[in-house]
Design a protein around this motif. Structure first.
Motif, PDB file in Angstrom:
ATOM      1  N   LEU A 245     -12.119 -34.112  87.435  1.00 26.60           N
ATOM      2  CA  LEU A 245     -12.342 -32.842  86.743  1.00 26.60           C
ATOM      3  C   LEU A 245     -13.386 -32.970  85.635  1.00 26.60           C
ATOM      4  N   GLU A 246     -13.392 -34.104  84.928  1.00 25.17           N
ATOM      5  CA  GLU A 246     -14.358 -34.288  83.837  1.00 25.17           C
ATOM      6  C   GLU A 246     -15.785 -34.243  84.378  1.00 25.17           C
ATOM      7  N   LEU A 247     -16.029 -34.977  85.465  1.00 31.38           N
ATOM      8  CA  LEU A 247     -17.361 -34.963  86.085  1.00 31.38           C
ATOM      9  C   LEU A 247     -17.721 -33.542  86.521  1.00 31.38           C
ATOM     10  N   ALA A 248     -16.751 -32.849  87.109  1.00 30.86           N
ATOM     11  CA  ALA A 248     -17.001 -31.492  87.597  1.00 30.86           C
ATOM     12  C   ALA A 248     -17.406 -30.563  86.457  1.00 30.86           C
ATOM     13  N   GLU A 249     -16.708 -30.653  85.339  1.00 36.34           N
ATOM     14  CA  GLU A 249     -17.014 -29.774  84.205  1.00 36.34           C
ATOM     15  C   GLU A 249     -18.370 -30.086  83.612  1.00 36.34           C
ATOM     16  N   GLU A 250     -18.713 -31.365  83.546  1.00 32.79           N
ATOM     17  CA  GLU A 250     -20.041 -31.763  83.043  1.00 32.79           C
ATOM     18  C   GLU A 250     -21.146 -31.198  83.928  1.00 32.79           C
ATOM     19  N   GLU A 251     -20.968 -31.303  85.248  1.00 34.37           N
ATOM     20  CA  GLU A 251     -22.001 -30.830  86.180  1.00 34.37           C
ATOM     21  C   GLU A 251     -22.078 -29.305  86.206  1.00 34.37           C
ATOM     22  N   ARG A 252     -20.927 -28.655  86.035  1.00 34.59           N
ATOM     23  CA  ARG A 252     -20.947 -27.186  85.984  1.00 34.59           C
ATOM     24  C   ARG A 252     -21.768 -26.702  84.792  1.00 34.59           C
ATOM     25  N   ALA A 253     -21.538 -27.329  83.648  1.00 39.82           N
ATOM     26  CA  ALA A 253     -22.288 -26.939  82.426  1.00 39.82           C
ATOM     27  C   ALA A 253     -23.770 -27.206  82.622  1.00 39.82           C
ATOM     28  N   LYS A 254     -24.106 -28.331  83.220  1.00 33.50           N
ATOM     29  CA  LYS A 254     -25.512 -28.695  83.441  1.00 33.50           C
ATOM     30  C   LYS A 254     -26.186 -27.707  84.407  1.00 33.50           C
ATOM     31  N   MET A 255     -25.498 -27.420  85.519  1.00 31.76           N
ATOM     32  CA  MET A 255     -26.089 -26.538  86.534  1.00 31.76           C
ATOM     33  C   MET A 255     -26.193 -25.100  86.044  1.00 31.76           C
ATOM     34  N   ASP A 256     -25.244 -24.686  85.188  1.00 32.28           N
ATOM     35  CA  ASP A 256     -25.338 -23.330  84.608  1.00 32.28           C
ATOM     36  C   ASP A 256     -26.636 -23.190  83.822  1.00 32.28           C
ATOM     37  N   GLU A 257     -26.974 -24.208  83.059  1.00 33.71           N
ATOM     38  CA  GLU A 257     -28.208 -24.176  82.267  1.00 33.71           C
ATOM     39  C   GLU A 257     -29.438 -24.141  83.177  1.00 33.71           C
ATOM     40  N   ILE A 258     -29.416 -24.953  84.229  1.00 35.13           N
ATOM     41  CA  ILE A 258     -30.550 -25.015  85.149  1.00 35.13           C
ATOM     42  C   ILE A 258     -30.753 -23.691  85.880  1.00 35.13           C
ATOM     43  N   ILE A 259     -29.663 -23.122  86.369  1.00 40.70           N
ATOM     44  CA  ILE A 259     -29.755 -21.875  87.145  1.00 40.70           C
ATOM     45  C   ILE A 259     -30.161 -20.701  86.252  1.00 40.70           C
ATOM     46  N   LYS A 260     -29.608 -20.666  85.033  1.00 39.62           N
ATOM     47  CA  LYS A 260     -29.969 -19.587  84.105  1.00 39.62           C
ATOM     48  C   LYS A 260     -31.415 -19.714  83.611  1.00 39.62           C
ATOM     49  N   GLY A 261     -31.939 -20.945  83.710  1.00 35.16           N
ATOM     50  CA  GLY A 261     -33.329 -21.178  83.323  1.00 35.16           C
ATOM     51  C   GLY A 261     -33.492 -21.218  81.817  1.00 35.16           C
TER      52      GLY A 261
END
Length: 261
Positions: A245-261
Motif C-alpha cells: 500500500l505504501e508504494l501504491a500511495e507514493e505512485e498515485r501521488a506521483k502520477m497525479d502530478e504528472i497527469i495534471k501537468g
C-alpha cells in the motif's frame, strides 16, 4: 530479425513501481472511455440503420422507375395496336371476299384485346407505383427521424470526446512511454491479466490484508514478502500482481502530478 527494446536494468522495486504507474495510467484511460458508455456503439448502429434505410428507399425508387418504364412500353403497345386496327379496318373496305374480311376482323379483335390487356397492366402498375410512393414517403419520414436521432447522439459523443480528448491523448502517450520501459515478459503478463479481469486491474495494492477487489486474505508472511519488494508476487486467486500500500500511495501521488501537468 525482430527489433528488441533497449531497457535499462531495473530492480524489482523499480519494476513494481513502473507496472503500477502503467496500471494507474491505463485505469484512468478506462475511466475516460467508460464515460462514453455504449454511445460509440450506439452511434455506429444508428449510422448502419441510416445506410440501410437509404438503400431500401433507393431500391423502392428504382422499382417505381422500372414500373414507369413498363407503363411506357405498354403505351407503345397500345399505340401500335391502334395503328394496326386503323390499318386493318381500312383494308376491310377493299376485300374481295368474306374470308379476307373475317381474317382482318380477327386481327382487329386481337389488337383490341392487346389494348385491353395493356390498359389493365398500366392500371396495375399505377397502383403499385402509388403503393411504392407511399412506402417511400413513410421511409423518408422515418429516415429524417433516424438522422435527427443520430445527430443528437453524435453531438453528445463529440462533446464527451472533446471534454476528455486532451487528457486522453496525454494518457495514451504516457501509457506507450511507460510500457516501452518495462521488459516484454512483464508487459505480456500485465496485458494478459488486464484482459482476463473485469475491471482491467492487473496490478493492485494490498489493502486490509487482501488484494484490492478481493475478499481472500493474504497470509502475513506473504504480506511481508510483498512489502520487501524483492520479488514480483501475484495473488493466487486472481493472478493479479501485488504491491504494498505504501508504494501504491507514493505512485498515485506521483502520477497525479504528472497527469495534471
Amino acid at each position: 530479425m525482430s527489433e528488441t527494446k533497449n531497457i535499462k536494468e531495473m530492480s524489482v522495486e523499480e519494476k513494481l513501481r513502473a507496472l503500477f504507474d502503467l496500471q494507474l495510467i491505463d485505469s484512468r484511460l478506462d475511466e475516460i472511455r467508460n464515460t462514453r458508455g455504449e454511445l460509440p456503439l450506439e452511434v455506429e448502429d444508428l449510422k448502419d440503420d441510416v445506410i440501410q434505410m437509404e438503400t431500401r428507399i433507393q431500391k423502392i425508387v428504382d422499382e417505381s422507375k422500372g414500373l414507369e418504364e413498363e407503363i411506357k412500353l405498354k403505351k407503345e403497345v397500345i399505340k401500335n395496336a391502334e395503328a394496326l386496327i386503323k390499318k386493318y379496318t381500312k383494308q376491310q373496305d377493299n376485300v374481295r371476299n368474306n374470308r379476307e374480311f373475317d381474317a382482318l376482323a380477327k386481327e382487329v379483335e386481337y389488337q383490341g384485346l392487346e389494348i385491353e390487356l395493356a390498359e389493365k397492366r398500366i392500371r396495375e402498375f399505377n397502383i403499385k407505383i402509388e403503393q411504392k410512393n407511399a412506402q417511400v414517403s413513410e421511409a423518408e419520414a422515418n429516415l429524417v427521424a433516424k438522422k435527427e436521432h443520430l445527430g443528437h447522439k453524435q453531438a453528445e459523443l463529440e462533446t464527451i470526446v472533446k471534454d476528455t480528448e486532451k487528457e486522453e491523448n496525454l494518457l495514451i502517450k504516457l501509457s506507450e512511454e511507460y510500457a516501452q520501459n518495462i521488459e516484454e515478459r512483464l508487459i505480456k503478463a500485465y496485458s494478459r491479466i488486464r484482459t482476463s479481469v473485469k475491471n482491467g486491474l492487473a496490478v493492485v495494492p494490498v489493502e486490509r490484508g487482501a488484494s484490492a477487489g478481493s475478499y481472500f486474505t493474504i497470509p502475513p508472511q506473504r504480506q511481508m514478502d510483498i512489502a520487501q519488494r524483492k520479488k514480483i508476487i501475484t495473488d493466487e486467486h486472481s493472478g493479479r500482481i501485488l504491491v504494498d500500500l505504501e508504494l501504491a500511495e507514493e505512485e498515485r501521488a506521483k502520477m497525479d502530478e504528472i497527469i495534471k501537468g
